[in-house]
Design a protein around this motif. Structure first.
Motif, PDB file in Angstrom:
ATOM      1  N   LEU A 433      40.104  42.453  29.879  1.00 52.06           N
ATOM      2  CA  LEU A 433      40.164  43.824  30.396  1.00 52.06           C
ATOM      3  C   LEU A 433      39.285  44.763  29.579  1.00 52.06           C
ATOM      4  CD1 LEU A 433      44.002  44.070  31.088  1.00 52.06           C
ATOM      5  CD2 LEU A 433      42.182  43.823  32.771  1.00 52.06           C
ATOM      6  N   GLU A 434      39.246  44.564  28.281  1.00 50.36           N
ATOM      7  CA  GLU A 434      38.451  45.448  27.429  1.00 50.36           C
ATOM      8  C   GLU A 434      36.965  45.357  27.774  1.00 50.36           C
ATOM      9  OE1 GLU A 434      37.771  46.274  22.625  1.00 50.36           O
ATOM     10  OE2 GLU A 434      39.110  44.680  23.330  1.00 50.36           O
ATOM     11  N   LEU A 435      36.492  44.172  28.028  1.00 48.06           N
ATOM     12  CA  LEU A 435      35.082  44.016  28.382  1.00 48.06           C
ATOM     13  C   LEU A 435      34.814  44.495  29.808  1.00 48.06           C
ATOM     14  CD1 LEU A 435      32.338  43.020  27.456  1.00 48.06           C
ATOM     15  CD2 LEU A 435      32.941  40.736  28.267  1.00 48.06           C
ATOM     16  N   ALA A 436      35.756  44.283  30.724  1.00 53.13           N
ATOM     17  CA  ALA A 436      35.558  44.718  32.110  1.00 53.13           C
ATOM     18  C   ALA A 436      35.568  46.234  32.233  1.00 53.13           C
ATOM     19  CB  ALA A 436      36.645  44.113  33.001  1.00 53.13           C
ATOM     20  N   PHE A 437      36.411  46.915  31.464  1.00 49.71           N
ATOM     21  CA  PHE A 437      36.500  48.372  31.519  1.00 49.71           C
ATOM     22  C   PHE A 437      35.438  49.071  30.665  1.00 49.71           C
ATOM     23  CE2 PHE A 437      41.051  47.851  32.848  1.00 49.71           C
ATOM     24  CZ  PHE A 437      40.921  48.532  34.044  1.00 49.71           C
ATOM     25  N   ALA A 438      34.653  48.304  29.921  1.00 51.07           N
ATOM     26  CA  ALA A 438      33.675  48.926  29.021  1.00 51.07           C
ATOM     27  C   ALA A 438      32.575  49.650  29.790  1.00 51.07           C
ATOM     28  CB  ALA A 438      33.060  47.865  28.096  1.00 51.07           C
ATOM     29  N   LEU A 439      32.215  49.136  30.962  1.00 45.38           N
ATOM     30  CA  LEU A 439      31.143  49.751  31.740  1.00 45.38           C
ATOM     31  C   LEU A 439      31.663  50.928  32.556  1.00 45.38           C
ATOM     32  CD1 LEU A 439      29.277  46.586  33.026  1.00 45.38           C
ATOM     33  CD2 LEU A 439      28.384  48.282  31.444  1.00 45.38           C
ATOM     34  N   PRO A 440      30.872  51.975  32.739  1.00 43.57           N
ATOM     35  CA  PRO A 440      31.298  53.112  33.560  1.00 43.57           C
ATOM     36  C   PRO A 440      31.275  52.759  35.043  1.00 43.57           C
ATOM     37  CG  PRO A 440      29.059  53.444  32.754  1.00 43.57           C
ATOM     38  CD  PRO A 440      29.571  52.204  32.082  1.00 43.57           C
ATOM     39  N   GLU A 441      31.791  53.671  35.880  1.00 43.12           N
ATOM     40  CA  GLU A 441      31.904  53.425  37.311  1.00 43.12           C
ATOM     41  C   GLU A 441      30.544  53.202  37.964  1.00 43.12           C
ATOM     42  OE1 GLU A 441      34.439  53.156  39.366  1.00 43.12           O
ATOM     43  OE2 GLU A 441      36.035  53.450  37.912  1.00 43.12           O
ATOM     44  N   GLN A 442      29.533  53.989  37.555  1.00 47.18           N
ATOM     45  CA  GLN A 442      28.231  53.908  38.221  1.00 47.18           C
ATOM     46  C   GLN A 442      27.468  52.644  37.876  1.00 47.18           C
ATOM     47  OE1 GLN A 442      29.329  56.292  36.273  1.00 47.18           O
ATOM     48  NE2 GLN A 442      27.868  56.935  34.697  1.00 47.18           N
ATOM     49  N   ALA A 443      27.998  51.805  37.023  1.00 46.73           N
ATOM     50  CA  ALA A 443      27.307  50.560  36.679  1.00 46.73           C
ATOM     51  C   ALA A 443      27.437  49.512  37.773  1.00 46.73           C
ATOM     52  CB  ALA A 443      27.859  49.994  35.366  1.00 46.73           C
ATOM     53  N   ARG A 444      28.402  49.687  38.687  1.00 49.74           N
ATOM     54  CA  ARG A 444      28.615  48.701  39.754  1.00 49.74           C
ATOM     55  C   ARG A 444      28.545  49.395  41.100  1.00 49.74           C
ATOM     56  NH1 ARG A 444      32.748  47.414  35.865  1.00 49.74           N
ATOM     57  NH2 ARG A 444      32.372  45.365  34.896  1.00 49.74           N
ATOM     58  N   LEU A 445      27.577  48.966  41.912  1.00 52.22           N
ATOM     59  CA  LEU A 445      27.499  49.474  43.277  1.00 52.22           C
ATOM     60  C   LEU A 445      28.572  48.824  44.133  1.00 52.22           C
ATOM     61  CD1 LEU A 445      25.906  51.326  45.142  1.00 52.22           C
ATOM     62  CD2 LEU A 445      24.420  49.385  45.693  1.00 52.22           C
ATOM     63  N   PHE A 446      28.815  47.536  43.926  1.00 49.14           N
ATOM     64  CA  PHE A 446      29.896  46.793  44.567  1.00 49.14           C
ATOM     65  C   PHE A 446      30.663  46.042  43.482  1.00 49.14           C
ATOM     66  CE2 PHE A 446      26.628  47.074  47.883  1.00 49.14           C
ATOM     67  CZ  PHE A 446      27.350  47.706  48.875  1.00 49.14           C
ATOM     68  N   ASP A 447      31.918  45.773  43.753  1.00 46.66           N
ATOM     69  CA  ASP A 447      32.779  45.071  42.804  1.00 46.66           C
ATOM     70  C   ASP A 447      32.941  43.594  43.153  1.00 46.66           C
ATOM     71  OD1 ASP A 447      33.116  47.254  41.260  1.00 46.66           O
ATOM     72  OD2 ASP A 447      35.285  47.404  41.458  1.00 46.66           O
ATOM     73  N   ASP A 448      32.024  43.049  43.940  1.00 49.72           N
ATOM     74  CA  ASP A 448      32.148  41.643  44.333  1.00 49.72           C
ATOM     75  C   ASP A 448      32.038  40.713  43.115  1.00 49.72           C
ATOM     76  OD1 ASP A 448      32.156  42.869  46.751  1.00 49.72           O
ATOM     77  OD2 ASP A 448      30.731  41.503  47.704  1.00 49.72           O
ATOM     78  N   GLY A 449      31.090  41.003  42.217  1.00 53.32           N
ATOM     79  CA  GLY A 449      30.959  40.185  41.020  1.00 53.32           C
ATOM     80  C   GLY A 449      32.177  40.270  40.130  1.00 53.32           C
ATOM     81  N   LEU A 450      32.737  41.466  40.010  1.00 52.09           N
ATOM     82  CA  LEU A 450      33.945  41.636  39.216  1.00 52.09           C
ATOM     83  C   LEU A 450      35.130  40.923  39.861  1.00 52.09           C
ATOM     84  CD1 LEU A 450      34.921  43.034  36.653  1.00 52.09           C
ATOM     85  CD2 LEU A 450      35.465  45.046  38.016  1.00 52.09           C
ATOM     86  N   TYR A 451      35.200  40.955  41.202  1.00 47.97           N
ATOM     87  CA  TYR A 451      36.277  40.235  41.896  1.00 47.97           C
ATOM     88  C   TYR A 451      36.178  38.736  41.651  1.00 47.97           C
ATOM     89  CZ  TYR A 451      38.646  37.817  45.674  1.00 47.97           C
ATOM     90  OH  TYR A 451      39.425  36.948  46.372  1.00 47.97           O
ATOM     91  N   ARG A 452      34.956  38.223  41.629  1.00 47.56           N
ATOM     92  CA  ARG A 452      34.783  36.790  41.375  1.00 47.56           C
ATOM     93  C   ARG A 452      35.296  36.424  39.985  1.00 47.56           C
ATOM     94  NH1 ARG A 452      30.864  33.464  39.048  1.00 47.56           N
ATOM     95  NH2 ARG A 452      30.745  31.386  39.996  1.00 47.56           N
ATOM     96  N   SER A 453      35.005  37.246  38.990  1.00 53.41           N
ATOM     97  CA  SER A 453      35.492  36.954  37.637  1.00 53.41           C
ATOM     98  C   SER A 453      37.011  37.047  37.577  1.00 53.41           C
ATOM     99  CB  SER A 453      34.859  37.927  36.646  1.00 53.41           C
ATOM    100  OG  SER A 453      35.228  39.264  36.922  1.00 53.41           O
ATOM    101  N   VAL A 454      37.605  37.990  38.305  1.00 55.89           N
ATOM    102  CA  VAL A 454      39.076  38.097  38.350  1.00 55.89           C
ATOM    103  C   VAL A 454      39.674  36.853  38.985  1.00 55.89           C
ATOM    104  CG1 VAL A 454      40.979  39.355  39.415  1.00 55.89           C
ATOM    105  CG2 VAL A 454      39.123  40.611  38.316  1.00 55.89           C
ATOM    106  N   ASP A 455      39.061  36.399  40.062  1.00 52.62           N
ATOM    107  CA  ASP A 455      39.572  35.204  40.742  1.00 52.62           C
ATOM    108  C   ASP A 455      39.488  33.980  39.831  1.00 52.62           C
ATOM    109  OD1 ASP A 455      40.529  33.664  42.925  1.00 52.62           O
ATOM    110  OD2 ASP A 455      38.479  33.028  43.340  1.00 52.62           O
ATOM    111  N   VAL A 456      38.375  33.829  39.103  1.00 48.21           N
ATOM    112  CA  VAL A 456      38.226  32.701  38.184  1.00 48.21           C
ATOM    113  C   VAL A 456      39.245  32.796  37.056  1.00 48.21           C
ATOM    114  CG1 VAL A 456      36.659  31.599  36.537  1.00 48.21           C
ATOM    115  CG2 VAL A 456      35.783  32.395  38.737  1.00 48.21           C
ATOM    116  N   TYR A 457      39.478  33.990  36.561  1.00 52.19           N
ATOM    117  CA  TYR A 457      40.437  34.156  35.459  1.00 52.19           C
ATOM    118  C   TYR A 457      41.854  33.804  35.915  1.00 52.19           C
ATOM    119  CZ  TYR A 457      42.628  36.148  31.323  1.00 52.19           C
ATOM    120  OH  TYR A 457      43.349  36.300  30.168  1.00 52.19           O
ATOM    121  N   LEU A 458      42.255  34.277  37.093  1.00 53.95           N
ATOM    122  CA  LEU A 458      43.603  33.962  37.587  1.00 53.95           C
ATOM    123  C   LEU A 458      43.755  32.473  37.876  1.00 53.95           C
ATOM    124  CD1 LEU A 458      44.226  36.974  40.002  1.00 53.95           C
ATOM    125  CD2 LEU A 458      45.066  36.667  37.666  1.00 53.95           C
ATOM    126  N   LYS A 459      42.687  31.832  38.310  1.00 57.58           N
ATOM    127  CA  LYS A 459      42.734  30.402  38.580  1.00 57.58           C
ATOM    128  C   LYS A 459      42.892  29.602  37.296  1.00 57.58           C
ATOM    129  CE  LYS A 459      40.166  26.717  40.909  1.00 57.58           C
ATOM    130  NZ  LYS A 459      38.922  26.388  41.667  1.00 57.58           N
TER     131      LYS A 459
END
Length: 640
Positions: A433-459
């Motif tokens: 979470l610390e690394l994911a929240f480090a970037l500001p909002e404007q750093a991601r136009l879409f959150d698809d890449g972040l969703y993929r990392s969340v899915d891999v982490y939960l798996k």
């Protein structure tokens, strides 16, 4: 007479028997007195002294042997042996190869002087005292002339001559050859144009047919750069040269190029794509550590070279620093320099293994966090005076645009890094979470890449409880997920129910908005088609047939566009109907919960998820819509 059975013999092919034997290293040179004595004052004195001593001893021996005379005449061979004069030069500069060249010079044989042998020949001339006062146009004057007129006028030739001086110390130092080469290199480097770096620094520059210059890759395979020649220097000479360059306050790009080029050649592992050096040239770990710290210490603070290969080399130096256990200051400086140009890095660069036993994770996540912090700090606007602000108004928009593009590049890079490290079972949720929240909002136009990392982490972390899973999903902004990501998330059994409900809501909202926009475009297109086409009266110079073909082409394009829009609308309607069926299924499940719990399903969901929904959670026409998050970071910390 010295032992010569184990030596190699070198004979001068003049047809005359030799009378002088000069021993240098493992070589015995059979030469003649007069050519050597005519050029070398030292050899003249040594040979003369030996002949004087030999004459006295020979006279004494003759007096002793006058009484003994027999018929054994084979003694003539021993008598000829005693006619030799032996000279031993154990520490001759340049060894037997240099003495051979000097001997040829004494015999008036034409010798070839180059940047590789001029320094040994100059030192040999000094040892043999081959001065101009003793003989005109002697070896010292000849080598000095070559140094001045040829070597010290070329940067690359000066580097090669400086390399040969490493085996000639301290004589080459006392003769000033080392310092003169260093001064030439610094002077030539200061006069070179930094914009030409990466191009060959030659006296003759190839030209393209268009009048421009060819880069180094087109002329010499990209390896004809003068600072690549510095790799041949020993660390003491290189350090001395770098200090001289810094003392002249040269362009930082020159210093950075020299240091990086030397590091990737002399330190194993820095340049992973390059060829490995031979085992004999690899220094020890202590020498590698000292050399690496010297290189990092002399690196300029600001980055002059901004390219992906440069960042890859800095990452290689950082890995080497971790393996060699270099100082914290060296590693911190490398991390800071990488952070200033993190947008040039690749995902493979960020995957730095953990070399410390204190770290549980496979990769060094803390190092990447520090690098990211340096990057974000570099994007902060610098404080400027009022006058500077007025002058920079025109370039402010362009700078902001470049900053946003750079930020999105790094955002995509960090999302890819999160997806790679998410499969590590030792990665704790707090670190993720610390690394994911480090970037500001404007750093991601879409959150698809972040969703993929969340899915891999939960798996990879199936043992997480519901609260931790909700915290992990809290990094996502469902409004920034594409339809493909929403479709996958709606069917993802690893996501908590609260996250699935939010995804379904925003997915239906996006679909309805897309369908509304499609219908409006279709209506506008149909209304345009109902209008009579605007027929422009052709001029007298326009053929009537061409005008009719133009109207037909416009009509065909409009019909095709209408067909495409209708197909898109039909597919979206099908998807909406499917989502409505899913919502009705969820509504029936909620009614069953309401029957079991007298308090009502709304209170149970409010207690469990901490959120309030209306009955039709997927209806975008409701007057109240779930309010968007304003600060994901703030809510994440509040939940903790």
């Amino acid at each position: 007479m010295p032992e010569t059975s184990k030596r190699q013999a070198w004979f001068c092919t003049t047809g005359l028997p030799s009378d002088v034997v000069v021993d240098v290293g493992d070589m015995s040179f059979h030469l003649h007195k007069f050519p050597l004595m005519a050029k070398s004052k030292m050899l003249h004195e040594m040979i003369t002294e030996q002949e004087r001593n030999h004459g006295v001893s020979e006279q004494e021996e003759q007096e002793e042997n006058e009484e003994i005379q027999d018929e054994k005449k084979p003694e003539t061979e021993t008598e000829t042996e005693t006619e030799y004069t032996y000279v031993s030069l154990p520490d001759f500069p340049g060894g037997s190869e240099t003495l051979e060249t000097a001997a040829k010079f004494c015999y008036a044989v034409k010798i070839e002087i180059s940047s590789l042998n001029v320094a040994p020949l100059r030192c040999a001339g000094e040892v043999l005292e081959m001065t101009e006062d003793y003989c005109e146009d002697n070896l010292i004057s000849k080598t000095e002339r070559f140094l001045t007129q040829t070597v010290l006028r070329s940067l690359k030739e000066s580097i090669r001559t400086l390399k040969t001086c490493e085996d000639l110390l301290p004589l080459a130092e006392s003769l000033g050859i080392v310092q003169r080469c260093i001064d030439c290199i610094v002077t030539k480097a200061s006069s070179s144009d930094p914009s030409l770096f990466g191009w060959p620094v030659n006296e003759v520059t190839n030209s393209t047919p268009g009048g421009g210059r060819k880069p180094a890759a087109a002329t010499a395979g990209g390896g004809d750069r003068w600072f690549d020649e510095l790799a041949c220097l020993s660390p003491p000479f290189f350090k001395r040269l770098i200090l001289a360059i810094k003392a002249r306050d040269l362009n930082p790009e020159i210093i950075e190029n020299c240091l990086i080029s030397y590091a990737k050649t002399r330190i194993p592992g820095v340049n992973r794509s390059g060829r490995r050096s031979s085992s004999s040239s690899i220094p020890s770990e202590i020498e590698q550590k000292e050399l690496l710290e010297t290189i990092v210490t002399n690196l300029p603070e600001q980055n002059s070279l901004r390219s992906s290969p440069t960042v890859a080399l800095y990452f290689g130096m950082l890995r080497a620093a971790n393996i060699l256990n270099s100082s914290d200051a060296s590693r911190a400086k490398l991390e800071r320099k990488i952070g200033l140009q993190l947008e040039q890095a690749t995902l493979d660069d960020l995957l730095i293994p953990s070399y410390s036993y204190l770290m549980e994770t496979l990769y060094d996540v803390d190092c990447v966090q520090r690098i990211l912090a340096h990057f974000l700090h570099s994007l902060e606007p610098q404080q400027t005076s009022t006058a500077d602000v007025i002058e920079d108004v025109n370039g402010e928009e362009e700078e902001n645009s470049n900053r946003s593009v750079t930020l999105m590049l790094v955002g995509k890079l960090i999302d890819g890094y999160l997806s790679e490290i998410a499969s590590d079972t030792n990665l704790k949720p707090e670190k993720f979470l610390e690394l994911a929240f480090a970037l500001p909002e404007q750093a991601r136009l879409f959150d698809d890449g972040l969703y993929r990392s969340v899915d891999v982490y939960l798996k990879a972390h199936t043992w997480l409880n519901e609260a931790d899973r909700e915290k992990i999903c809290g990094v996502l902004d469902c409004r920034k997920l594409t339809l493909e990501a929403c479709t996958h998330a709606a069917q993802n059994e690893r996501l908590p129910l609260r996250a699935v409900v939010q995804v379904l809501f925003f997915e239906q909202l996006q679909l309805r908005q897309a369908i509304a926009g499609t219908l409006m475009s279709v209506e506008i297109g149909s209304s345009d088609m109902q209008r009579p086409p605007d027929v422009v009266q052709p001029d007298e110079s326009v053929v009537e047939g061409e005008a009719e073909r133009g109207v037909g082409t416009t009509w065909t394009a409009a019909v095709r566009g209408n067909q495409v829009l209708r197909l898109d609308m039909d597919s979206m309607r099908t998807r909406v109907n499917h989502l409505e069926r899913e919502c009705s299924t969820m509504r029936k499940a909620i009614e069953k919960i309401d029957k079991v719990d007298p308090g009502g399903w709304r209170s149970s969901i409010s207690r469990k998820f901490g959120c309030k929904f209306k009955t039709q959670v997927c209806d975008s026409h409701e007057p109240t819509v779930v309010e968007a998050r304003k600060s994901r970071t703030h809510r994440h910390r509040k939940q903790e």
